[in-house]
Design a protein around this motif. Structure first.
Motif, PDB file in Angstrom:
ATOM      1  N   PHE A  12       0.774  -1.168  -0.007  1.00 44.77           N
ATOM      2  CA  PHE A  12      -0.064   0.049   0.146  1.00 44.77           C
ATOM      3  C   PHE A  12       0.901   1.212   0.086  1.00 44.77           C
ATOM      4  O   PHE A  12       0.274   2.329  -0.128  1.00 44.77           O
ATOM      5  CB  PHE A  12      -0.984  -0.001   1.192  1.00 44.77           C
ATOM      6  N   TYR A  17       1.555   2.115  -6.162  1.00 45.05           N
ATOM      7  CA  TYR A  17      -0.069   1.901  -5.316  1.00 45.05           C
ATOM      8  C   TYR A  17      -0.558   3.446  -5.328  1.00 45.05           C
ATOM      9  O   TYR A  17      -1.598   3.866  -5.399  1.00 45.05           O
ATOM     10  CB  TYR A  17       0.024   0.959  -4.241  1.00 45.05           C
ATOM     11  N   TYR A  21      -3.757   5.339  -6.438  1.00 42.99           N
ATOM     12  CA  TYR A  21      -4.717   5.672  -5.548  1.00 42.99           C
ATOM     13  C   TYR A  21      -4.982   7.062  -5.431  1.00 42.99           C
ATOM     14  O   TYR A  21      -5.971   7.564  -5.114  1.00 42.99           O
ATOM     15  CB  TYR A  21      -4.379   5.174  -4.071  1.00 42.99           C
ATOM     16  N   LEU A  74      -2.967   7.224   3.591  1.00 41.39           N
ATOM     17  CA  LEU A  74      -1.822   6.555   2.995  1.00 41.39           C
ATOM     18  C   LEU A  74      -0.789   7.692   2.376  1.00 41.39           C
ATOM     19  O   LEU A  74       0.057   7.567   1.442  1.00 41.39           O
ATOM     20  CB  LEU A  74      -2.432   5.951   1.860  1.00 41.39           C
ATOM     21  N   ASP A 130      -6.608  -1.657   2.267  1.00 38.28           N
ATOM     22  CA  ASP A 130      -5.844  -1.641   3.445  1.00 38.28           C
ATOM     23  C   ASP A 130      -6.742  -1.759   4.776  1.00 38.28           C
ATOM     24  O   ASP A 130      -8.179  -1.403   4.532  1.00 38.28           O
ATOM     25  CB  ASP A 130      -4.696  -0.346   3.622  1.00 38.28           C
ATOM     26  N   LEU A 191      -4.652  -1.550  -7.810  1.00 32.45           N
ATOM     27  CA  LEU A 191      -5.349  -1.811  -6.505  1.00 32.45           C
ATOM     28  C   LEU A 191      -5.797  -3.094  -6.325  1.00 32.45           C
ATOM     29  O   LEU A 191      -6.314  -3.437  -5.179  1.00 32.45           O
ATOM     30  CB  LEU A 191      -6.403  -0.599  -6.263  1.00 32.45           C
TER      31      LEU A 191
END
Ligand code: PL3
Ligand code: FE2
Ligand code: FE2
Length: 231
Positions: A12, A17, A21, A74, A130, A191
């Motif tokens: 993550f 990623y 995201y 994140l 996550d 993802l």
């Protein structure tokens, strides 16, 4: 790869990623924001359902805040300009319909198309999210079923008067959804989300909604695949 394995393998915090995201998170934030505005607009158009619609709008505001927290968690900055572009055609079609008092079209765009899109996306995302985002998304998706149900019930009550308008609204908006899915396919894949699974889940939710409203099985097949082959 089974989704459980994928979730173990996902990093993550990798650059790839977090880059993907930044767009997907922005889309979801923008989607929740648009949904909030759309229910407020619907409350103006349907004064007899005002309280209920303002309640739905409030839930969308909470969803937006929840997904903003997922991005922050994140350390991702959402690409909001990308997300506004992503929603621009559905946004415009909703505005045009509202200006013309076409309530069935507004309901189809927000309570059916956008909510089914959200439900499909969130269901596919939950197993690969996550821990923080999974908890948020699980809470959100429950609400989205309530929103879909609201649209279904209203359209069911107004089925005879709305049938022709719904056919036209479906023809206008469903091809846009397939194009939107194509646009997120690569980022969603990063993802851990599979496009075919998204399409399948969307078609199930949307098809069930149409059938609940009163469309025949034959109509449901025709309407829910509209524009899919060309996408
Ligand atoms: C209305 O309540 C919500 C509208 C949101 C629309 C969401 C579209 C989602 C497309 C991409 C899928 C990614 C899901 C990941 C969640 C962080
Ligand atoms: Fe929502
Ligand atoms: Fe919603």
């Amino acid at each position: 790869m089974p989704q459980l394995e994928a979730s173990v393998a996902i990093n993550f915090h990798s650059e790839a990623y977090r880059d993907a995201y930044s767009r997907i998170n922005a889309i979801v934030i923008e989607g929740e924001h648009e949904a909030n505005e759309n229910y407020i607009r619907l409350a103006e158009l349907l004064p007899e359902r005002k309280e209920q619609l303002l309640g739905l709008a409030k839930m969308e505001r909470r969803h937006q805040k929840g997904f903003e927290a997922c991005g922050r968690n994140l350390s991702v900055t959402p690409d909001s300009e990308f997300a506004r572009q992503f929603f621009s055609r559905l946004h415009q079609n909703f505005q045009d319909a509202a200006a013309q008092g076409k309530i069935a079209t507004c309901q189809l765009i927000q309570a059916l198309v956008i909510e089914c899109f959200a439900i499909a996306a969130y269901n596919i995302y939950i197993p690969v999210a996550d821990d923080f985002a999974r908890k948020i998304t699980e809470g959100v998706v429950k609400d989205e079923y309530t929103h879909l149900n609201f649209g279904e019930e209203w359209l069911k009550e107004n089925y005879e008067a709305s049938k022709a308008e719904l056919e036209a609204a479906n023809r206008q908006n469903l091809p846009i959804v397939w194009q939107m899915l194509n646009q997120v396919e690569d980022d969603a894949h990063v993802l851990g989300m599979d496009k075919d699974a998204l399409v399948e889940d969307f078609m199930i939710q949307y098809g069930e909604a149409l059938s609940h409203i009163g469309f025949s099985n034959r109509d449901v097949m025709r309407l829910s695949a509209m524009g899919l082959a060309a996408a």
